[in-house]
Write an enzyme that holds these catalytic residues in place. Structure first.
Site, PDB file in Angstrom:
ATOM      1  N   HIS A  35       8.224   1.043  12.397  1.00  0.00           N
ATOM      2  CA  HIS A  35       8.300  -0.361  11.967  1.00  0.00           C
ATOM      3  C   HIS A  35       9.144  -1.167  12.965  1.00  0.00           C
ATOM      4  O   HIS A  35       8.786  -2.283  13.340  1.00  0.00           O
ATOM      5  CB  HIS A  35       8.958  -0.475  10.589  1.00  0.00           C
ATOM      6  CG  HIS A  35       8.205   0.159   9.454  1.00  0.00           C
ATOM      7  ND1 HIS A  35       8.776   1.068   8.600  1.00  0.00           N
ATOM      8  CD2 HIS A  35       6.928   0.017   9.028  1.00  0.00           C
ATOM      9  CE1 HIS A  35       7.889   1.447   7.687  1.00  0.00           C
ATOM     10  NE2 HIS A  35       6.753   0.835   7.931  1.00  0.00           N
ATOM     11  N   LYS A  76       3.098   1.122  -5.921  1.00  0.00           N
ATOM     12  CA  LYS A  76       3.932   2.185  -5.376  1.00  0.00           C
ATOM     13  C   LYS A  76       5.231   2.275  -6.166  1.00  0.00           C
ATOM     14  O   LYS A  76       5.747   1.252  -6.627  1.00  0.00           O
ATOM     15  CB  LYS A  76       4.269   1.892  -3.901  1.00  0.00           C
ATOM     16  CG  LYS A  76       3.093   2.107  -2.947  1.00  0.00           C
ATOM     17  CD  LYS A  76       3.553   2.005  -1.495  1.00  0.00           C
ATOM     18  CE  LYS A  76       2.420   2.335  -0.537  1.00  0.00           C
ATOM     19  NZ  LYS A  76       2.814   2.254   0.862  1.00  0.00           N
ATOM     20  N   ARG A  78      -1.655   2.390  13.105  1.00  0.00           N
ATOM     21  CA  ARG A  78      -1.237   3.659  13.707  1.00  0.00           C
ATOM     22  C   ARG A  78      -2.403   4.519  14.151  1.00  0.00           C
ATOM     23  O   ARG A  78      -2.354   5.180  15.147  1.00  0.00           O
ATOM     24  CB  ARG A  78      -0.399   4.460  12.701  1.00  0.00           C
ATOM     25  CG  ARG A  78       0.952   3.865  12.438  1.00  0.00           C
ATOM     26  CD  ARG A  78       1.555   4.461  11.205  1.00  0.00           C
ATOM     27  NE  ARG A  78       0.682   4.223  10.056  1.00  0.00           N
ATOM     28  CZ  ARG A  78       0.813   4.790   8.885  1.00  0.00           C
ATOM     29  NH1 ARG A  78       1.781   5.648   8.681  1.00  0.00           N
ATOM     30  NH2 ARG A  78      -0.008   4.501   7.903  1.00  0.00           N
ATOM     31  N   SER A 138       6.628   6.267   6.147  1.00  0.00           N
ATOM     32  CA  SER A 138       7.812   6.328   5.280  1.00  0.00           C
ATOM     33  C   SER A 138       7.733   7.536   4.357  1.00  0.00           C
ATOM     34  O   SER A 138       8.747   8.174   4.078  1.00  0.00           O
ATOM     35  CB  SER A 138       7.928   5.035   4.465  1.00  0.00           C
ATOM     36  OG  SER A 138       8.134   3.949   5.327  1.00  0.00           O
TER      37      SER A 138
HETATM   38  N1  COA Z   1       5.201   2.715  11.889  1.00  0.00           N
HETATM   39  C1  COA Z   1       5.418   3.643  10.953  1.00  0.00           C
HETATM   40  N2  COA Z   1       4.859   3.583   9.736  1.00  0.00           N
HETATM   41  C2  COA Z   1       4.060   2.537   9.461  1.00  0.00           C
HETATM   42  C3  COA Z   1       3.794   1.542  10.394  1.00  0.00           C
HETATM   43  C4  COA Z   1       4.397   1.662  11.655  1.00  0.00           C
HETATM   44  N3  COA Z   1       4.194   0.769  12.610  1.00  0.00           N
HETATM   45  N4  COA Z   1       2.953   0.650   9.844  1.00  0.00           N
HETATM   46  C5  COA Z   1       2.709   1.078   8.596  1.00  0.00           C
HETATM   47  N5  COA Z   1       3.382   2.210   8.374  1.00  0.00           N
HETATM   48  C6  COA Z   1       3.348   3.033   7.169  1.00  0.00           C
HETATM   49  C7  COA Z   1       4.280   2.611   6.098  1.00  0.00           C
HETATM   50  O1  COA Z   1       5.521   3.231   6.210  1.00  0.00           O
HETATM   51  C8  COA Z   1       3.536   3.053   4.865  1.00  0.00           C
HETATM   52  O2  COA Z   1       3.764   4.431   4.704  1.00  0.00           O
HETATM   53  P1  COA Z   1       3.796   5.066   3.259  1.00  0.00           P
HETATM   54  O3  COA Z   1       2.453   4.826   2.660  1.00  0.00           O
HETATM   55  O4  COA Z   1       4.096   6.456   3.578  1.00  0.00           O
HETATM   56  O5  COA Z   1       4.882   4.347   2.504  1.00  0.00           O
HETATM   57  C9  COA Z   1       2.078   2.887   5.218  1.00  0.00           C
HETATM   58  O6  COA Z   1       2.037   2.893   6.606  1.00  0.00           O
HETATM   59  C10 COA Z   1       1.461   1.631   4.718  1.00  0.00           C
HETATM   60  O7  COA Z   1       2.304   0.582   5.131  1.00  0.00           O
HETATM   61  P2  COA Z   1       1.997  -0.945   4.892  1.00  0.00           P
HETATM   62  O8  COA Z   1       0.784  -1.359   5.592  1.00  0.00           O
HETATM   63  O9  COA Z   1       3.259  -1.675   5.170  1.00  0.00           O
HETATM   64  O10 COA Z   1       1.620  -0.971   3.401  1.00  0.00           O
HETATM   65  P3  COA Z   1       2.546  -1.148   2.234  1.00  0.00           P
HETATM   66  O11 COA Z   1       1.879  -0.509   1.092  1.00  0.00           O
HETATM   67  O12 COA Z   1       3.922  -0.703   2.564  1.00  0.00           O
HETATM   68  O13 COA Z   1       2.539  -2.738   2.064  1.00  0.00           O
HETATM   69  C11 COA Z   1       1.529  -4.913   1.596  1.00  0.00           C
HETATM   70  C12 COA Z   1       1.336  -3.423   1.897  1.00  0.00           C
HETATM   71  C13 COA Z   1       2.898  -5.183   0.995  1.00  0.00           C
HETATM   72  C14 COA Z   1       1.441  -5.664   2.875  1.00  0.00           C
HETATM   73  C15 COA Z   1       0.408  -5.301   0.620  1.00  0.00           C
HETATM   74  O14 COA Z   1       0.424  -4.435  -0.488  1.00  0.00           O
HETATM   75  C16 COA Z   1       0.529  -6.724   0.122  1.00  0.00           C
HETATM   76  O15 COA Z   1       0.163  -7.642   0.800  1.00  0.00           O
HETATM   77  N6  COA Z   1       1.054  -6.916  -1.119  1.00  0.00           N
HETATM   78  C17 COA Z   1       1.211  -8.226  -1.726  1.00  0.00           C
HETATM   79  C18 COA Z   1       0.170  -8.475  -2.832  1.00  0.00           C
HETATM   80  C19 COA Z   1      -1.101  -9.025  -2.245  1.00  0.00           C
HETATM   81  O16 COA Z   1      -1.144 -10.085  -1.672  1.00  0.00           O
HETATM   82  N7  COA Z   1      -2.188  -8.259  -2.429  1.00  0.00           N
HETATM   83  C20 COA Z   1      -3.473  -8.604  -1.902  1.00  0.00           C
HETATM   84  C21 COA Z   1      -3.624  -8.066  -0.496  1.00  0.00           C
HETATM   85  S1  COA Z   1      -5.263  -8.248   0.077  1.00  0.00           S
END
Ligand code: COA
Length: 160
Positions: free
Chosen positions: A17, A41, A90, A128
């Site tokens: 991140h 989550k 990724r 994560s």
């Molecule tokens: N390096 C390391 N890990 C990474 C990464 C990077 N560059 N990019 C993503 N990841 C990992 C994260 O750690 C996470 O791992 P985990 O599943 O083991 O926890 C995974 O990839 C997914 O990460 P991310 O894309 O950040 O998803 P998220 O579930 O953490 O967050 C939101 C997603 C918050 C952006 C999304 O749910 C959201 O927009 N929520 C708001 C509600 C909404 O508007 N919904 C409609 C969306 S269409």
């Protein structure tokens, strides 16, 4: 001012991140790292802990702010007068879900763009969940999370 939002659960923030945060801070005037309350989550770290970890990690990057939000991401992006959502990619396995989210966000608000940044190769295996699993089992997470928060992350994971 070009403002970008980098959203995620950050449970906890990893070096992967941080790599995206540093690189995007060179492109935009301001980057807001937004910690989401994601009802799908069950986080290990509280929202306050996740925000605090991020604040410590980005302290030396002047144009990066940390915040948290609830509700729709597009509403939050608008509220912050931002124009872009940044997401890290990724691997090909991330693509389908990210593509779906980007299209849905565009459907919800046409004025907001999603920008994908390729994660640096050395962090492409990192998530994560993996940090939490390895940490809980007493493995070394020293190269996976930023040094500023390593001790606090390790302590919590060992004691859950
Ligand atoms: N390096 C390391 N890990 C990474 C990464 C990077 N560059 N990019 C993503 N990841 C990992 C994260 O750690 C996470 O791992 P985990 O599943 O083991 O926890 C995974 O990839 C997914 O990460 P991310 O894309 O950040 O998803 P998220 O579930 O953490 O967050 C939101 C997603 C918050 C952006 C999304 O749910 C959201 O927009 N929520 C708001 C509600 C909404 O508007 N919904 C409609 C969306 S269409």
């Amino acid at each position: 001012m070009n403002i970008a939002i980098y959203p995620g659960s950050f449970d906890p923030v990893t070096n992967g991140h941080l790599d995206i945060i540093k690189r995007s801070s060179k492109i935009f005037d301001k980057v807001i790292v937004a910690v989401a309350r994601n009802p799908n989550k069950t986080p290990m770290f509280t929202i306050q802990e996740r925000v605090n970890f991020l604040e410590r990690v980005v302290k030396s990057i002047p144009n990066v702010e940390v915040d948290h939000f609830e509700g729709l991401l597009v509403d939050y992006v608008k509220e912050k007068n931002a124009i872009v959502i940044i997401k890290g990619l990724r691997a090909i396995s991330d693509f389908e879900y990210e593509f779906q989210m980007a299209l849905m966000n565009r459907k919800l608000d046409k004025s907001i763009e999603t920008l994908f940044m390729m994660t640096s190769y050395k962090y492409s295996y990192l998530s994560s969940s993996m940090v939490k699993e390895i940490g809980k089992l007493g493995g070394c997470i020293g190269e996976l999370v930023p040094a500023e928060i390593l001790e606090d992350v390790q302590t919590k994971l060992i004691n859950v």
